[in-house]
Design an enzyme around this catalytic site. Structure first.
Site, PDB file in Angstrom:
ATOM      1  N   HIS A  22       0.852  -1.208   0.000  1.00  0.00           N
ATOM      2  CA  HIS A  22       0.000   0.000   0.000  1.00  0.00           C
ATOM      3  C   HIS A  22       0.880   1.248   0.000  1.00  0.00           C
ATOM      4  O   HIS A  22       1.252   1.777   1.042  1.00  0.00           O
ATOM      5  CB  HIS A  22      -0.933  -0.036   1.228  1.00  0.00           C
ATOM      6  CG  HIS A  22      -2.015   0.991   1.197  1.00  0.00           C
ATOM      7  ND1 HIS A  22      -3.331   0.717   1.510  1.00  0.00           N
ATOM      8  CD2 HIS A  22      -2.002   2.315   0.883  1.00  0.00           C
ATOM      9  CE1 HIS A  22      -4.068   1.812   1.404  1.00  0.00           C
ATOM     10  NE2 HIS A  22      -3.273   2.810   1.019  1.00  0.00           N
ATOM     11  N   HIS A  24       1.204   4.905  -2.273  1.00  0.00           N
ATOM     12  CA  HIS A  24       0.676   5.751  -3.352  1.00  0.00           C
ATOM     13  C   HIS A  24       1.818   6.445  -4.087  1.00  0.00           C
ATOM     14  O   HIS A  24       2.649   7.109  -3.461  1.00  0.00           O
ATOM     15  CB  HIS A  24      -0.259   6.826  -2.784  1.00  0.00           C
ATOM     16  CG  HIS A  24      -1.536   6.287  -2.229  1.00  0.00           C
ATOM     17  ND1 HIS A  24      -2.737   6.371  -2.891  1.00  0.00           N
ATOM     18  CD2 HIS A  24      -1.809   5.641  -1.070  1.00  0.00           C
ATOM     19  CE1 HIS A  24      -3.696   5.818  -2.157  1.00  0.00           C
ATOM     20  NE2 HIS A  24      -3.159   5.365  -1.045  1.00  0.00           N
ATOM     21  N   ASP A  26       1.745   9.121  -5.896  1.00  0.00           N
ATOM     22  CA  ASP A  26       1.719  10.573  -5.713  1.00  0.00           C
ATOM     23  C   ASP A  26       1.886  10.990  -4.258  1.00  0.00           C
ATOM     24  O   ASP A  26       1.900  12.186  -3.958  1.00  0.00           O
ATOM     25  CB  ASP A  26       0.434  11.187  -6.313  1.00  0.00           C
ATOM     26  CG  ASP A  26      -0.837  10.499  -5.859  1.00  0.00           C
ATOM     27  OD1 ASP A  26      -0.785   9.326  -5.453  1.00  0.00           O
ATOM     28  OD2 ASP A  26      -1.902  11.137  -5.902  1.00  0.00           O
ATOM     29  N   GLY A 180      -9.543   8.181  -1.764  1.00  0.00           N
ATOM     30  CA  GLY A 180     -10.187   9.480  -1.576  1.00  0.00           C
ATOM     31  C   GLY A 180     -10.987   9.496  -0.283  1.00  0.00           C
ATOM     32  O   GLY A 180     -10.957   8.540   0.488  1.00  0.00           O
ATOM     33  N   HIS A 207      -9.862   0.988   0.041  1.00  0.00           N
ATOM     34  CA  HIS A 207      -9.629   1.775   1.253  1.00  0.00           C
ATOM     35  C   HIS A 207     -10.926   1.756   2.060  1.00  0.00           C
ATOM     36  O   HIS A 207     -11.953   2.254   1.569  1.00  0.00           O
ATOM     37  CB  HIS A 207      -9.349   3.232   0.894  1.00  0.00           C
ATOM     38  CG  HIS A 207      -7.956   3.529   0.456  1.00  0.00           C
ATOM     39  ND1 HIS A 207      -7.498   3.244  -0.801  1.00  0.00           N
ATOM     40  CD2 HIS A 207      -6.921   4.113   1.116  1.00  0.00           C
ATOM     41  CE1 HIS A 207      -6.235   3.650  -0.899  1.00  0.00           C
ATOM     42  NE2 HIS A 207      -5.859   4.177   0.250  1.00  0.00           N
ATOM     43  N   GLU A 210     -11.188   3.689   7.505  1.00  0.00           N
ATOM     44  CA  GLU A 210     -10.175   4.686   7.861  1.00  0.00           C
ATOM     45  C   GLU A 210     -10.889   5.910   8.434  1.00  0.00           C
ATOM     46  O   GLU A 210     -10.678   6.284   9.583  1.00  0.00           O
ATOM     47  CB  GLU A 210      -9.367   5.042   6.599  1.00  0.00           C
ATOM     48  CG  GLU A 210      -8.231   6.035   6.824  1.00  0.00           C
ATOM     49  CD  GLU A 210      -7.562   6.432   5.507  1.00  0.00           C
ATOM     50  OE1 GLU A 210      -8.183   6.270   4.434  1.00  0.00           O
ATOM     51  OE2 GLU A 210      -6.408   6.928   5.552  1.00  0.00           O
ATOM     52  N   ASP A 299       1.669   3.748   3.095  1.00  0.00           N
ATOM     53  CA  ASP A 299       0.626   4.604   2.536  1.00  0.00           C
ATOM     54  C   ASP A 299       1.249   5.701   1.661  1.00  0.00           C
ATOM     55  O   ASP A 299       1.148   5.646   0.451  1.00  0.00           O
ATOM     56  CB  ASP A 299      -0.263   5.218   3.630  1.00  0.00           C
ATOM     57  CG  ASP A 299      -1.659   5.544   3.126  1.00  0.00           C
ATOM     58  OD1 ASP A 299      -2.006   5.122   2.012  1.00  0.00           O
ATOM     59  OD2 ASP A 299      -2.422   6.209   3.864  1.00  0.00           O
TER      60      ASP A 299
HETATM   61  O1  LIG Z   1      -4.970   6.948   3.083  1.00  0.00           O
HETATM   62  C1  LIG Z   1      -5.601   7.343   2.094  1.00  0.00           C
HETATM   63  N1  LIG Z   1      -6.956   7.246   2.082  1.00  0.00           N
HETATM   64  C2  LIG Z   1      -7.706   7.621   1.024  1.00  0.00           C
HETATM   65  N2  LIG Z   1      -7.173   8.154  -0.079  1.00  0.00           N
HETATM   66  C3  LIG Z   1      -5.828   8.301  -0.102  1.00  0.00           C
HETATM   67  C4  LIG Z   1      -5.001   7.918   0.937  1.00  0.00           C
HETATM   68  N3  LIG Z   1      -3.731   8.215   0.595  1.00  0.00           N
HETATM   69  C5  LIG Z   1      -3.772   8.753  -0.623  1.00  0.00           C
HETATM   70  N4  LIG Z   1      -5.033   8.824  -1.056  1.00  0.00           N
HETATM   71  C6  LIG Z   1      -5.536   9.377  -2.330  1.00  0.00           C
HETATM   72  O2  LIG Z   1      -5.234   8.466  -3.349  1.00  0.00           O
HETATM   73  C7  LIG Z   1      -4.933   9.197  -4.530  1.00  0.00           C
HETATM   74  C8  LIG Z   1      -4.260   8.320  -5.539  1.00  0.00           C
HETATM   75  O3  LIG Z   1      -3.010   7.884  -5.136  1.00  0.00           O
HETATM   76  C9  LIG Z   1      -4.144  10.373  -3.993  1.00  0.00           C
HETATM   77  O4  LIG Z   1      -4.127  11.449  -4.916  1.00  0.00           O
HETATM   78  C10 LIG Z   1      -4.898  10.707  -2.712  1.00  0.00           C
HETATM   79  O5  LIG Z   1      -5.933  11.625  -2.986  1.00  0.00           O
HETATM   80 ZN   LIG Z   2      -3.896   4.787   0.939  1.00  0.00          ZN
END
Ligand SMILES: O=c1[nH]cnc2c1ncn2[C@@H]1O[C@H](CO)[C@@H](O)[C@H]1O
Ligand SMILES: [Zn+2]
Length: 368
Positions: A22, A24, A26, A180, A207, A210, A299
């Site tokens: 997990h 991301h 970005d 998101g 997701h 959370e 994350d």
């Molecule tokens: O922990 C999280 N929970 C929900 N969305 C997330 C989390 N971390 C990142 N993103 C979202 O996932 C998109 C794509 O990678 C990111 O742009 C961010 O808005």
């Molecule tokens: Zn995430």
């Protein structure tokens, strides 16, 4: 060399082979890269110095709210609008995690956030895969790419991303996710996308649990068909607990444990978004000691100012984990990956088990 040490040291953590599911794209850029790309593309940043920019992002992420945590992604997504930038970010991600001995990683991102300069979704995914592949060739770290749809996007878009994920399944894409803000955006809204993935025998992680509770986790599994859950922090609401012992669980928690549904735990991120109050009271320890299929993840390495090694150090410190525990977590992760079964077995037996045995032997570790 150390002899007869019973604590897992930082150096041992650095050396052990790791698996990350997990992460991301970005949320894990190098701050120097953001500054260079912003400069090249003429994009204004809140801070021009990489160190200060990183601190700005860390502060922004630590506001005990998921929607506020997600605001920081505006900065990284802004510089990831060209093929070269996407390729570079993916390539550097592999180099960075390979340095801390991550041997297999699943990286995720949302292709539709990267169309502002005229790329189409296929070109976006191709660029990221190109960077990941270049990283793999140089480091040996294996990867899989997960495509995210965003919860607040339309069903038409999530379905398009689901189709895209399946279309790239023979080129490195291993699964589909939704990310998101969770509150007010139930996963079942995107049912069509999940149904498409399931009809194509493909992989789903969602997701959930959370920023919203049990209902969200239940929907993700029972309505949407998730094979793994991102976070599941609030599954604790389905348990009554004494110390680290679970006295009673509801049917959802039982189902998740019985069916070995993997939970992608992200400790630091959860403290920052307020999903958990602090490390000592994070439910990870309860899940782990009671036989849930859990493992540690970052994350967002940049936003959450972390690495997988750091997450392991935190877990050793707060939950008194042994080297065996870290090996179990890592094997849990590899078993839960979206790589095919034969590839998972190969990494577990050829890389993970010998890697842990080697660190145990050379470190003089004699912990439990
Ligand atoms: O922990 C999280 N929970 C929900 N969305 C997330 C989390 N971390 C990142 N993103 C979202 O996932 C998109 C794509 O990678 C990111 O742009 C961010 O808005
Ligand atoms: Zn995430």
């Amino acid at each position: 060399m150390n002899y007869n040490i019973s604590m897992v040291t930082k150096e041992m953590i650095r050396q052990i082979p790791k698996v990350e599911l997990h992460d991301h794209l970005d949320g894990g850029l190098r701050p120097e890269t953001i500054v260079e790309l912003a400069d090249e593309y003429g994009i204004a940043l809140p801070e021009k110095d990489p160190e200060r920019l990183a601190q700005w992002l860390h502060r922004g992420s630590d506001r005990k709210s998921l929607p506020l945590y997600l605001e920081s992604f505006g900065v990284t997504v802004a510089v990831l609008q060209k093929a070269e930038a996407l390729e570079r970010a993916a390539y550097e991600a592999i180099l960075d995690v390979a340095k801390e001995h991550v041997v297999y990683i699943e990286i995720r991102f949302s292709p539709v956030l990267h169309l502002k300069e005229g790329l189409n979704v296929e070109a976006v995914v191709e660029s990221v895969l190109k960077g990941l592949e270049r990283g793999r060739r140089e480091t040996g770290t294996e990867y899989g790419l997960i495509l995210c749809a965003m919860r607040d996007q339309s069903v038409a878009i999530s379905l398009e991303i689901a189709e895209l994920a399946v279309a790239f399944s023979d080129r490195g894409v291993v699964g589909f996710d939704i990310a998101g803000d969770e509150n007010g955006h139930p996963p079942k809204k995107h049912l069509e996308a999940f149904q498409y993935i399931r009809n194509r025998n493909f992989n789903i992680t969602i997701h959930a649990g959370e920023a919203f509770g049990l209902e969200s986790i239940w929907q993700a599994i029972q309505i949407c068909g998730a094979h793994r859950i991102g976070h599941a922090t609030r599954l604790i609401e389905d348990m009554s607990v004494h110390g680290t012992r679970i006295e009673k669980m509801g049917t959802l928690a039982h189902f998740i444990r019985d069916k070995r549904i993997p939970l992608e735990v992200c400790l630091s991120s959860n403290i920052q978004t307020g999903a958990a109050p602090n490390f000592d009271d994070h439910p990870f320890h309860i899940y782990f000691r009671n036989g849930f299929r859990v493992f540690l993840n970052t994350d967002n390495r940049l936003m959450s100012n972390t690495t997988l090694s750091k997450e392991m150090e935190l877990a050793v410190k707060h939950y008194n984990l042994s080297l065996k525990d870290l090996e179990r977590l890592t094997i849990n992760a590899m078993k839960s990956s979206f790589a095919h079964y034969d590839e998972r077995i190969k990494i577990i037996y050829d890389v993970l088990k010998p890697g842990y045995a080697e660190v145990e032997k050379t470190s003089g570790y004699n912990g439990h």
